[in-house]
Design an enzyme around this catalytic site. Structure first.
Site, PDB file in Angstrom:
ATOM      1  N   ARG A   1     -25.517 -16.324  58.054  1.00  0.00           N
ATOM      2  CA  ARG A   1     -25.804 -17.690  58.501  1.00  0.00           C
ATOM      3  C   ARG A   1     -27.042 -18.170  57.750  1.00  0.00           C
ATOM      4  NH1 ARG A   1     -29.022 -20.002  62.537  1.00  0.00           N
ATOM      5  NH2 ARG A   1     -28.117 -21.800  63.604  1.00  0.00           N
TER       6      ARG A   1
ATOM      7  N   LYS B   1     -32.608 -21.574  66.616  1.00  0.00           N
ATOM      8  CA  LYS B   1     -31.735 -22.724  66.291  1.00  0.00           C
ATOM      9  C   LYS B   1     -32.431 -24.003  66.716  1.00  0.00           C
ATOM     10  CE  LYS B   1     -27.043 -24.434  67.320  1.00  0.00           C
ATOM     11  NZ  LYS B   1     -26.556 -24.856  66.016  1.00  0.00           N
TER      12      LYS B   1
ATOM     13  N   SER C   1     -18.228 -21.925  68.101  1.00  0.00           N
ATOM     14  CA  SER C   1     -19.310 -22.054  69.092  1.00  0.00           C
ATOM     15  C   SER C   1     -18.937 -23.110  70.116  1.00  0.00           C
ATOM     16  CB  SER C   1     -20.610 -22.509  68.421  1.00  0.00           C
ATOM     17  OG  SER C   1     -21.119 -21.488  67.619  1.00  0.00           O
TER      18      SER C   1
HETATM   19  N1  TZP Z   1     -26.394 -20.671  68.356  1.00  0.00           N
HETATM   20  C1  TZP Z   1     -26.788 -20.842  69.613  1.00  0.00           C
HETATM   21  S1  TZP Z   1     -28.255 -20.096  69.914  1.00  0.00           S
HETATM   22  C2  TZP Z   1     -28.379 -19.523  68.327  1.00  0.00           C
HETATM   23  C3  TZP Z   1     -27.265 -19.932  67.607  1.00  0.00           C
HETATM   24  C4  TZP Z   1     -26.993 -19.651  66.202  1.00  0.00           C
HETATM   25  C5  TZP Z   1     -29.519 -18.727  67.815  1.00  0.00           C
HETATM   26  C6  TZP Z   1     -29.553 -17.333  68.340  1.00  0.00           C
HETATM   27  O1  TZP Z   1     -30.657 -16.626  67.831  1.00  0.00           O
HETATM   28  P1  TZP Z   1     -31.539 -15.613  68.711  1.00  0.00           P
HETATM   29  O2  TZP Z   1     -32.742 -15.316  67.851  1.00  0.00           O
HETATM   30  O3  TZP Z   1     -30.720 -14.388  68.922  1.00  0.00           O
HETATM   31  O4  TZP Z   1     -31.916 -16.338  69.965  1.00  0.00           O
END
Ligand code: TZP
Ligand code: MG
Length: 219
Positions: A47, A148, A119
């Site tokens: 990603r 995010k 998602s």
């Molecule tokens: N989609 C929803 S939350 C997120 C994504 C890509 C980020 C998740 O990252 P982390 O560091 O595990 O909270």
């Protein structure tokens, strides 16, 4: 790995799902990925987002390196958002969000053999993704996340429980703020897996962190 794998095998593959791009780590991503694999991650998603992220050829070159690491260890390789790159590389799968090209269009582009992850935040979105041909759902953000920028509202593990109650049987991975400590409640809520950026990418030992997730998610 391809969509020809059955649902149970896909659920197993999703159990410890590490997601990262080069901006999530402060050392070479292939090294971090190799360590995470040695600790027991079961799937990887590339990603590549955020300021300073790789683009064009540099992104493709990094993707090829990471795909090779995954192949060497029989770990599935999923690409976030970039359907063209996923097709060009013949990746194992593609993961898209609600703001990307729709799931049914993406399914048409990739055919039946590539894994499609979508998602979702609500039961409606989940049902739509199922109808559009998703193979698994990423539900979140479950908890507060710093990884995010444009994340939706936190929905808690209850959202997964509600999806299960409403009859959604597709494999589900939880995402957003997932830590080792919070993993048991995610599992109890009905998720097949945890998807994690920072708790592995920023861990002092990605291998140790991955192993802790694996221990909780096993059986
Ligand atoms: N989609 C929803 S939350 C997120 C994504 C890509 C980020 C998740 O990252 P982390 O560091 O595990 O909270
Ligand atoms: Mg996206």
């Amino acid at each position: 790995m391809s969509k020809h794998i059955d649902n149970d095998t896909l659920k197993q593959a999703l159990s410890v799902y590490f997601i990262s791009g080069t901006t999530n780590v402060n050392r070479p991503l292939p090294n971090v990925l190799t360590e995470a694999i040695s600790g027991g991650i079961t799937l990887f998603q590339f990603r590549e987002k955020g300021s300073g992220c790789l683009t064009n050829k540099a992104k493709r070159d990094m993707a090829e390196k990471l795909f090779q690491v995954c192949k060497d260890h029989q770990i599935g390789f999923i690409i976030n958002d970039d359907v063209e790159l996923a097709i060009a590389m013949n990746a194992d799968g593609i993961h898209i969000g609600q703001k990307d090209a729709g799931a049914s269009i993406t399914r048409k582009m990739i055919g039946e053999n590539m894994i499609l992850g979508v998602s979702v935040h609500t039961i409606e979105e989940a049902k739509q993704a199922v109808a559009d041909g998703a193979d698994y759902l990423g539900v979140g953000p479950i908890f507060q996340t710093n990884s995010k920028q444009d994340a939706e509202e936190v929905c808690g593990p209850e959202r997964i429980m509600d999806m299960r109650k409403s009859g959604i049987n597709l494999p589900i991975v939880a995402i957003g703020g997932i830590t080792v400590e919070k993993t048991p409640e995610i599992k109890r809520a009905g998720a097949d897996g945890v998807s994690i950026i920072s708790a592995i990418a920023s861990a002092p030992s990605p291998s140790y962190a991955a192993n802790q997730f694996k221990e909780i998610m096993k059986d």
